[in-house]
Design an enzyme around this catalytic site. Structure first.
Site, PDB file in Angstrom:
ATOM      1  N   GLU A 115      46.542  -4.348  46.507  1.00  0.00           N
ATOM      2  CA  GLU A 115      46.383  -4.487  45.048  1.00  0.00           C
ATOM      3  C   GLU A 115      47.107  -5.736  44.563  1.00  0.00           C
ATOM      4  OE1 GLU A 115      47.458  -0.750  43.194  1.00  0.00           O
ATOM      5  OE2 GLU A 115      45.754   0.275  44.087  1.00  0.00           O
ATOM      6  N   HIS A 232      45.606  -2.512  31.752  1.00  0.00           N
ATOM      7  CA  HIS A 232      44.911  -2.659  33.033  1.00  0.00           C
ATOM      8  C   HIS A 232      43.743  -3.607  32.808  1.00  0.00           C
ATOM      9  CE1 HIS A 232      42.951  -1.858  36.817  1.00  0.00           C
ATOM     10  NE2 HIS A 232      43.957  -1.102  37.189  1.00  0.00           N
ATOM     11  N   ARG A 278      49.038  -8.049  37.287  1.00  0.00           N
ATOM     12  CA  ARG A 278      48.171  -7.477  36.265  1.00  0.00           C
ATOM     13  C   ARG A 278      48.237  -8.163  34.903  1.00  0.00           C
ATOM     14  NH1 ARG A 278      48.472  -1.094  36.847  1.00  0.00           N
ATOM     15  NH2 ARG A 278      47.394  -1.335  38.814  1.00  0.00           N
ATOM     16  N   HIS A 339      47.285   0.980  29.564  1.00  0.00           N
ATOM     17  CA  HIS A 339      47.309   1.730  30.826  1.00  0.00           C
ATOM     18  C   HIS A 339      48.655   2.381  31.125  1.00  0.00           C
ATOM     19  CE1 HIS A 339      46.082   2.692  34.900  1.00  0.00           C
ATOM     20  NE2 HIS A 339      47.055   1.974  35.421  1.00  0.00           N
ATOM     21  N   ARG A 374      55.016  -3.737  35.467  1.00  0.00           N
ATOM     22  CA  ARG A 374      55.021  -2.891  36.665  1.00  0.00           C
ATOM     23  C   ARG A 374      54.087  -3.443  37.739  1.00  0.00           C
ATOM     24  NH1 ARG A 374      51.619   1.704  38.310  1.00  0.00           N
ATOM     25  NH2 ARG A 374      50.355   1.099  36.532  1.00  0.00           N
TER      26      ARG A 374
END
Ligand code: FAD
Ligand code: SIN
Length: 528
Positions: A115, A232, A278, A339, A374
């Site tokens: 990811e 997100h 992200r 998100h 995060r």
């Protein structure tokens, strides 16, 4: 009717259930949860759990990736502890019956996904339904333990804290009976998850209304870093449907982000292209949508092997087909959506808050792991580690804490006017969500934040007046919490006069380490 227990847990996601299983041999446990037992953010987690389980990977690399994503605000000690306990947490889940995907062709080692922001493939998963599998296995364990009672459809309204700043439990509303019950406990754990529904578009299920942050703040516990709301990058764009997440693991598998004209735009934003952290990807998409005026961008998997895509992402494939999109044959329309709440109730590494007997774990807590952003798939891991540590601390706590008093503060909500008055505030939920989306979203400015603050002040006043005057309902409790959390986010965003991680303000576009390398903490004395 009053319920007395040693441990009161508010929330039945990974944070609450892990804690329950760790403390249950040491006392009685009551878990209250506001909808059905499995309804939680946990249940919808797709990508998986970040953990160093491959010989090709290293703790050092996972630690550095977490710290880089966190943009200077991670607490290194917390990062090290959480990362190093990753393999043990995976083993623990497997011992509790969680099935993770294995490599193909009879190799029993775990399959690992990749990811954004991770330098290695290290995401342990159960195809694209990791959260549902974790939730299933934990609930099965819970139901078999004689010391644990689970109370579905029980919504905690407020914590009970005495004059010595000790938490004695909570008042809990049962919408099915219309009654408020008192749960008294020697230790209370907040595991209420996030607050995605403060925003108009979110990947979160409806339980995510920030109740834990609101209850803790009202009880006098400090909250931290709420300006760092993670969007997100890729929720399915389907105006007729509630946001559905298209996992970051899809990009890790090779999917490309394209404009409608076929431009692979991420090359202009980050050397890792689609696998950038992200915040970078979400801002890039937001920027491209503003440039083109289109309401979405495309996520394209069509050049990947169709059978492999269906095997790796069966749920995403099936859900998209319901919207008449065959992801193996055509690109998916995607937009960013709220998100994950990186801030929360401020705790130490053991989930302790400054209120004696009150712990917090999971998304509701701010341990210092995530900093300003995060890293993907670090939150399930954080909840596992913090709940295990909090459980160990709580087991010690009940050995010395006094029993809860016979006489407890009564439920003192005076209002009795009933729900017919609901019409007065029935549009407020949507108004808050729109306000937050438009003014306190991915890209912010001083003017927007000021406007948001003025408007939320007025909306909140109306909601508080209504709340005080009326009988309690599930909707009014949530609305009051949403309004408070929105105010806390706006206040935090106004405090931070720089751009860092998930907080981007066009009036201060640079990161300012000299003045702002610190947490934003709001407490009792903060003027909202
Ligand atoms: P939750 O799982 O949200 O549980 C909160 C619980 O509290 C629920 O049971 C809720 O009903 C209850 N509750 C709330 N308020 C009250 C109240 N007032 N009274 C009683 N009960 C209450 N993270 C990863 O690490 N990897 C992933 O792959 C991943 N994918 C995700 C995909 C989606 C679609 C979403 C939404 C999140 C994802 N996340 C992922 C984030 C992760 O799932 C959550 O951060 C994590 O599950 C939070 O766990 P929790 O126990 O803190 O809260
Ligand atoms: C995802 O699967 O993209 C979500 C992962 C996460 O939120 O950590």
């Amino acid at each position: 009717m009053r319920i007395d227990t040693d441990f009161l847990l508010i929330g039945s996601g990974i944070g609450g259930l892990t804690f329950a299983l760790k403390v249950a041999d040491h006392g009685t446990v009551a878990i209250v949860t506001k909808k059905t037992d499995q309804e939680s953010n946990t249940n919808y987690a797709q990508g998986g759990i970040a953990a160093v389980v491959s010989a090709k990977d290293s703790f050092q690399s996972h630690i550095e990736d977490t710290i880089v994503a966190g943009a200077g605000l991670c607490r290194r000690k917390v990062v090290e502890e959480v990362v190093r306990r990753g393999p043990e947490c995976i083993q623990q889940l497997m011992a509790w019956g969680t099935h993770f995907s294995e490599k193909e062709s009879g190799d029993p080692s775990l399959a690992l996904g990749r990811e954004g922001g991770h330098s290695h493939a290290r995401i342990v998963h159960s195809s694209d339904l990791t959260g549902a599998e974790v939730e299933r296995s934990l609930l099965e364990q819970i139901k078999n333990h004689p010391n644990i009672r689970l109370f579905p459809h029980h919504q905690a309204v407020d914590l009970i804290v005495n004059e010595d700043r000790r938490c004695l439990g909570a008042h809990v509303y049962n919408p099915e009976t219309g009654q408020v019950r008192l749960f008294s406990a020697r230790v209370t754990l907040l595991a209420t998850g996030g607050c995605g529904h403060v925003y108009r578009h979110t990947t979160n299920p409806e339980i995510a209304t920030g109740d834990g942050v609101a209850m803790a703040f009202r009880a006098g516990a400090p909250v931290a870093n709420l300006e760092f709301m993670q969007f997100h990058p890729t929720a399915l764009y389907a105006p007729e449907a509630r946001s559905f997440l298209i996992s970051e693991a899809v990009r890790g598998f090779g999917a490309l982000l394209l404009t409608l004209s076929g431009d692979r735009f991420m090359k202009r934003y980050h050397p890792s292209w689609e696998l950038a952290p992200r915040d970078v990807v979400a801002r890039a998409i937001d920027h491209e949508m503003k440039l083109s005026g289109e309401p979405y961008v495309l996520l394209d998997l069509t050049s990947l092997n169709a059978d492999k895509v269906k095997t790796r992402f069966p749920n995403i494939y099936k859900r998209c087909l319901e919207y008449r999109i065959d992801i193996t044959a055509e690109p998916i329309r995607v937009v960013p959506a709220a998100h994950y709440m990186c801030g929360g109730v401020k705790t130490d590494m053991d989930g302790r808050t400054p209120i004696t007997g009150l712990f917090a774990s999971g998304e509701v807590a701010c341990t210092g792991l995530h900093g300003a952003n995060r890293l993907a798939s670090n939150s399930l891991l954080e909840a596992l580690v913090t709940s295990a540590r909090a459980a160990a601390a709580a087991i010690q706590e009940i050995k010395t804490s006094p029993p809860t008093p016979k006489k407890m503060p009564p439920w003192d909500k005076g209002g009795s006017v009933n729900e017919e008055e609901w019409v007065l505030i029935s549009h407020d939920r949507l108004e808050i969500q729109r306000l937050m989306w438009d003014y306190v979203g991915i890209v912010r400015s001083n003017r927007r934040l000021d406007l948001a603050q003025k408007r939320i002040g007025l909306i909140s006043e109306g909601i508080e007046d209504f709340y005080r005057a009326t009988a309690v309902t599930a909707g009014s409790v949530e609305l009051r919490n949403l309004a408070l959390v929105a105010r806390l986010i706006i206040r935090s965003a106004l405090r931070r006069k720089e751009s860092r991680g998930l907080h981007f303000n066009t009036d201060y576009p640079e990161r300012d380490d000299r003045r702002w390398r610190r947490d934003t903490i709001l407490g009792r004395s903060t003027k909202l």
